[in-house]
Write a protein that holds these residues in place. Structure first.
Motif, PDB file in Angstrom:
ATOM      1  N   UNK A 250       0.832  -1.336  -0.020  1.00 54.29           N
ATOM      2  CA  UNK A 250      -0.061   0.165   0.057  1.00 54.29           C
ATOM      3  C   UNK A 250       0.910   1.277   0.072  1.00 54.29           C
ATOM      4  N   UNK A 251       0.423   2.658  -0.505  1.00 50.66           N
ATOM      5  CA  UNK A 251       1.165   3.781  -0.532  1.00 50.66           C
ATOM      6  C   UNK A 251       0.020   4.713  -0.343  1.00 50.66           C
ATOM      7  N   UNK A 290       5.225   3.842   1.711  1.00 46.57           N
ATOM      8  CA  UNK A 290       4.868   2.760   1.010  1.00 46.57           C
ATOM      9  C   UNK A 290       4.904   1.714   2.107  1.00 46.57           C
ATOM     10  N   UNK A 291       3.959   0.641   2.112  1.00 46.70           N
ATOM     11  CA  UNK A 291       4.238  -0.218   3.468  1.00 46.70           C
ATOM     12  C   UNK A 291       3.944  -1.899   2.840  1.00 46.70           C
ATOM     13  N   UNK A 303       7.949   0.571  -4.713  1.00 47.91           N
ATOM     14  CA  UNK A 303       7.907   1.693  -3.720  1.00 47.91           C
ATOM     15  C   UNK A 303       8.687   2.722  -4.518  1.00 47.91           C
ATOM     16  N   UNK A 304       9.743   2.480  -4.805  1.00 46.45           N
ATOM     17  CA  UNK A 304      10.746   3.613  -5.712  1.00 46.45           C
ATOM     18  C   UNK A 304       9.884   4.181  -6.675  1.00 46.45           C
ATOM     19  N   UNK A 305       9.383   3.497  -7.676  1.00 43.44           N
ATOM     20  CA  UNK A 305       8.478   3.923  -8.740  1.00 43.44           C
ATOM     21  C   UNK A 305       7.339   4.459  -8.433  1.00 43.44           C
ATOM     22  N   UNK A 310       9.784   6.664   1.814  1.00 38.97           N
ATOM     23  CA  UNK A 310      10.201   5.638   2.927  1.00 38.97           C
ATOM     24  C   UNK A 310       9.380   4.427   2.366  1.00 38.97           C
ATOM     25  N   UNK A 311      10.271   3.232   2.784  1.00 40.22           N
ATOM     26  CA  UNK A 311       9.252   1.890   2.565  1.00 40.22           C
ATOM     27  C   UNK A 311       9.494   1.172   3.566  1.00 40.22           C
TER      28      UNK A 311
END
Length: 372
Positions: A250-251, A290-291, A303-305, A310-311
Motif C-alpha cells: 500500500x502507498x 509505502x508499506x 515503492x521507488x517507482x 520511505x518503505x
C-alpha cells in the motif's frame, strides 16, 4: 448475519472471512484455508492470533475455543508424518487431540485492498491510499443481451453479485440498444415466440460489466437466475487491466511532511518497536510512504517507482538494503511487528457477522525474535 439463537458452524465463520478475503487471491505458494478440523462442527468460541503455536492451542483450550483463526498457516509445506518431532507437528497433534480447528487467511488477506496493508497504513496515519503493486489478469468482462423490459432487473442482479465495481465506483456498466434475432426449435420453451415458430426480432440491450475473476460463478448464476430467456447468451473476456482492488503493499501520503528521523521515532513509539533497521535517511522530509506487512523486499522497486520517500516492511536481507541506492529509505521493523495488527481485521469481520459467539484475541506473544 445468523440468527442470535443459532450457533454458527465453522463453515459459517470461514464463509464470512472468505467473503472479505477470497481464497482465489492467495498466492500459488500459500496454504490458506481450514488446516485442521471439521467445518460442520458448531463453534464454541474463536481465538484470533497471528501464529498458531502449542501455547496458542493451550490458550484455546483454556478459553473453551474450538476454532483458532490465524494469519500465518501452521502447515505451509506438506506434512509427511505426525510424530511430534517439531513445533508444527506438536501444534497440529495438540489441536486434533483437543478437537480444535485451525484456519488461516494469509496472502489472500494481504492481497485484498481492505486487508493487512490498509490497516498497517492507517495506523501510520497515511491518507490517499492505493495498492502499491496491483494485480493484473484477474478481471473478466461479461457481455450479455437482455430484453429491453428486463434490462434494469437483470443488470441489478449482476451488480448485487459483485459485477461493475471499479475502484471507488460501483454499479458500472456499458449499455446499448439493438435488435436481437432468434428462432426457437421445436423442443424449445421460449419466453418470446413459439416452439418451432418463425424468426423473432426483439429489442435487446447489450450490457457489459467488469468483475473480479473469482466472482465468475456467482455473477453468471445471478445473470441466469434473473434473465427471462431459457438460453442466456453471454460471453466472457479475460482482461489485461490491472485491478486496483487487489494486489500487494500500500502507498499513501502523510497529512503533513515530517522530518524522516521524527517519523521513525514516532513509529517506534506508536508500534512499540524494539528496533528499526533502516538505510541512510534521505535529506528531505517524508511525505509519501509505502508499506508491506511481512516479507516485502520484492516490492522495493514498486515503492521507488511510486515516488515513496520511505518503505516500511520486514525481512530485508543484508545485501538487499544496498538496493535503496539513496533513492528511498528502507525501514525494516520486523515481520511480527508489521503484521500483528492483522488480528483486528478478523475481530471486526466476526463481530459484524456473529452476535452469539465469544471472540478472543490471543494474549500469547508468538514473536520468535527478541531484542536486548
Amino acid at each position: 448475519m445468523l440468527s442470535p439463537r443459532k450457533m454458527p458452524k465453522i463453515s459459517d465463520i470461514i464463509r464470512a472471512i472468505e467473503q472479505f478475503a477470497p481464497p482465489a487471491l492467495q498466492e500459488s505458494y500459500d496454504n490458506a484455508g481450514l488446516l485442521v478440523g471439521d467445518q460442520k462442527q458448531e463453534v464454541t468460541g474463536v481465538l484470533i492470533c497471528l501464529d498458531s503455536t502449542e501455547d496458542v492451542v493451550a490458550e484455546a483450550i483454556e478459553k473453551n475455543c474450538n476454532l483458532i483463526v490465524a494469519h500465518h498457516p501452521i502447515i505451509f509445506g506438506g506434512l509427511k508424518r505426525l510424530t511430534g518431532s517439531n513445533y508444527i507437528q506438536r501444534t497440529v497433534i495438540k489441536a486434533i487431540k483437543n478437537d480444535i480447528a485451525i484456519y488461516a487467511a494469509h496472502t489472500n488477506l494481504d492481497n485484498v485492498k481492505a486487508g493487512v496493508n490498509k490497516v498497517f497504513a492507517e495506523k501510520l496515519g497515511l491518507e490517499n491510499l492505493k495498492i502499491l503493486s496491483p494485480k493484473s489478469r484477474n478481471l473478466l468482462k461479461l457481455t450479455t443481451f437482455i430484453p429491453e423490459e428486463q434490462e434494469e432487473e437483470v443488470t441489478e442482479a449482476m451488480h448485487q453479485a459483485g459485477a461493475g465495481q471499479i475502484g471507488e465506483y460501483k454499479n458500472c456498466s456499458f449499455r446499448i440498444l439493438g435488435d436481437g434475432y432468434f428462432q426457437p426449435s421445436e423442443n424449445a420453451n421460449p419466453t418470446i415466440g413459439e416452439a418451432g415458430g418463425e424468426i423473432e426480432k426483439v429489442k435487446e440491450v447489450r450490457v457489459e460489466v467488469i468483475f473480479d475473476a473469482h466472482r465468475k460463478g456467482v455473477v453468471i448464476a445471478a445473470l441466469k437466475n434473473a434473465h427471462p430467456y431459457e438460453e442466456v447468451a453471454y460471453y466472457l473476456h479475460a482482461l489485461e487491466n490491472t485491478n486496483q482492488e487487489t494486489g500487494s503493499g500500500m502507498v499513501g501520503t502523510l497529512p503533513k511532511p515530517m522530518p524522516m528521523i521524527d517519523f521513525l521515532k514516532k513509529m517506534k513509539t506508536d508500534f512499540r518497536l524494539g528496533v528499526i533497521k533502516h538505510t541512510a535517511l534521505l535529506d528531505r522530509p517524508v511525505k509519501k510512504v509505502a508499506v508491506c506487512g511481512g516479507s516485502g523486499s520484492f516490492l522495493l522497486r514498486s515503492a521507488i517507482g511510486a515516488g515513496a520517500d520511505l518503505y516500511i516492511t520486514a525481512d530485508f536481507k543484508y545485501h538487499e538494503f544496498f538496493d535503496a541506492e539513496n533513492r528511498i529509505t528502507i525501514a525494516d521493523i520486523g515481520h511480527y511487528e508489521s503484521e500483528v495488527h492483522t488480528k483486528e481485521i478478523f475481530v471486526e469481520i466476526l463481530s459484524k457477522n456473529f452476535l452469539n459467539i465469544a471472540v478472543h484475541v490471543s494474549q500469547v506473544n508468538t514473536n520468535p525474535v527478541s531484542y536486548i
